[in-house]
Design a protein around this motif. Structure first.
Motif, PDB file in Angstrom:
ATOM      1  N   GLU A 172       0.832  -1.197   0.000  1.00  0.00           N
ATOM      2  CA  GLU A 172       0.000   0.000   0.000  1.00  0.00           C
ATOM      3  C   GLU A 172       0.879   1.264   0.000  1.00  0.00           C
ATOM      4  N   ARG A 173       1.874   1.278   0.885  1.00  0.00           N
ATOM      5  CA  ARG A 173       2.782   2.428   0.998  1.00  0.00           C
ATOM      6  C   ARG A 173       3.578   2.658  -0.283  1.00  0.00           C
ATOM      7  N   GLU A 176       1.343   4.176  -2.852  1.00  0.00           N
ATOM      8  CA  GLU A 176       1.095   5.602  -2.544  1.00  0.00           C
ATOM      9  C   GLU A 176       2.271   6.441  -3.024  1.00  0.00           C
ATOM     10  N   ALA A 179       2.303   6.815  -6.718  1.00  0.00           N
ATOM     11  CA  ALA A 179       1.322   7.841  -7.117  1.00  0.00           C
ATOM     12  C   ALA A 179       1.885   9.240  -6.889  1.00  0.00           C
ATOM     13  N   THR A 180       2.615   9.424  -5.784  1.00  0.00           N
ATOM     14  CA  THR A 180       3.242  10.719  -5.501  1.00  0.00           C
ATOM     15  C   THR A 180       4.279  11.066  -6.570  1.00  0.00           C
ATOM     16  N   GLN A 197      -3.730  -3.431  -7.865  1.00  0.00           N
ATOM     17  CA  GLN A 197      -2.920  -2.311  -7.365  1.00  0.00           C
ATOM     18  C   GLN A 197      -2.362  -1.515  -8.536  1.00  0.00           C
ATOM     19  N   SER A 200      -4.864   0.626 -10.169  1.00  0.00           N
ATOM     20  CA  SER A 200      -5.346   1.723  -9.326  1.00  0.00           C
ATOM     21  C   SER A 200      -4.488   2.983  -9.498  1.00  0.00           C
ATOM     22  N   VAL A 201      -3.260   2.839  -9.959  1.00  0.00           N
ATOM     23  CA  VAL A 201      -2.410   4.024 -10.161  1.00  0.00           C
ATOM     24  C   VAL A 201      -2.123   4.318 -11.636  1.00  0.00           C
TER      25      VAL A 201
END
Ligand SMILES: Nc1ncnc2c1ncn2[C@@H]1O[C@H](COP(=O)(O)OP(=O)(O)OP(=O)(O)O)[C@@H](O)[C@H]1O
Ligand SMILES: [Mg+2]
Length: 235
Positions: A172-173, A176, A179-180, A197, A200-201
């Motif tokens: 998950e991290r 994230e 995505a950043t 996953q 999702s990005v």
């Protein structure tokens, strides 16, 4: 930004990649999906200059890099995080990061600035600067190899299965963080087996099977494609 045209990769008589074509536009996050042995890593290694192409071409910002060696590819602006997740175990986190800045070794001020930025993105690495990289957890090592690739200040980043073998919370991290990175304007090609996953990005995705691209489209199109699981699980 990255244009791959009719690319083939062979190991002796084994044809691992059979004339695939795909593009990654500036600022896009494109995912390359597919089961074990589909040819994803072979594609990544060939783009990175670690494997010779048996045919076809690779262009980065319009510049032909098909025959470039790994250092030339990095200098052209493309950095790779291989699936092997190799750190130099006896070197500290900070030393590992500075090795990623090898091509900028004469610009120490720029490297320090970039390191500070990366420490904001990866606070865990900042806390562990002086620790031997071999003693980091799997998730921390993954963050280290991503940060080390970013020390080269690439415009395109290739990630080969960053979530492999990591616990769900860490995955998950990592996503994230990916995505950043995308939001910061980085162009990313993400190889994943973790389809949900990845989609999702991702803006778009390509699905590989047995060395060929068998499906492509926006993340939504791929997600709703009824044939995806058949291609994907068919290996
Ligand atoms: N060094 C090698 N020598 C011979 N064959 C290889 C070599 N590396 C990969 N292959 C073969 O090439 C094909 C594609 O492998 P590749 O590693 O590119 O797949 P992948 O999609 O990355 O799979 P995975 O999801 O398991 O990482 C496989 O059939 C594999 O056995
Ligand atoms: Mg692979």
């Amino acid at each position: 930004m990255l244009d791959v045209t009719d690319l083939s990769v062979s190991y002796g008589t084994i044809r691992a990649v059979r004339g695939i074509s795909f593009t990654v536009g500036k600022g896009e996050l494109v995912s390359l999906l597919g089961a074990n042995g589909a040819g994803k890593s072979s594609t990544i290694k060939c783009i990175a200059g670690a494997l010779k192409a048996a045919g076809g071409s690779i262009a980065l910002e319009g510049k032909d890099i098909t025959a470039a060696n790994p250092e030339q590819v990095i200098r052209a602006g493309l950095a790779t995080v291989p699936e092997t997740r190799d750190v130099f175990p006896d070197l500290t986190v900070a030393e590992n990061l500075m090795l990623g800045a090898y091509i900028h070794r004469r610009d120490q001020a720029g490297n320090r600035q970039n390191l500070e930025k990366l420490h904001t993105l990866f606070p865990r690495l900042a806390e562990r600067s002086g620790q031997a990289a071999g003693t980091l957890s799997g998730g921390e090592q993954q963050m280290l190899v991503i940060a080390r690739a970013l020390m080269a200040r690439p415009s395109v980043l290739l990630l080969d299965e960053p979530s492999l073998g990591l616990a769900p919370a860490i995955v998950e991290r990592i996503f994230e963080m990916i995505a950043t990175l995308k939001q910061s304007g980085l162009t990313i090609l993400l190889v994943e087996q973790n389809v949900n996953q990845a989609l999702s990005v991702a803006d778009r995705a390509y699905v590989m099977r047995l060395g060929a691209i068998v499906a492509s489209g926006t993340a939504d199109e791929i997600r709703s494609g009824s044939d995806l699981s058949a291609h994907y699980l068919g290996g």
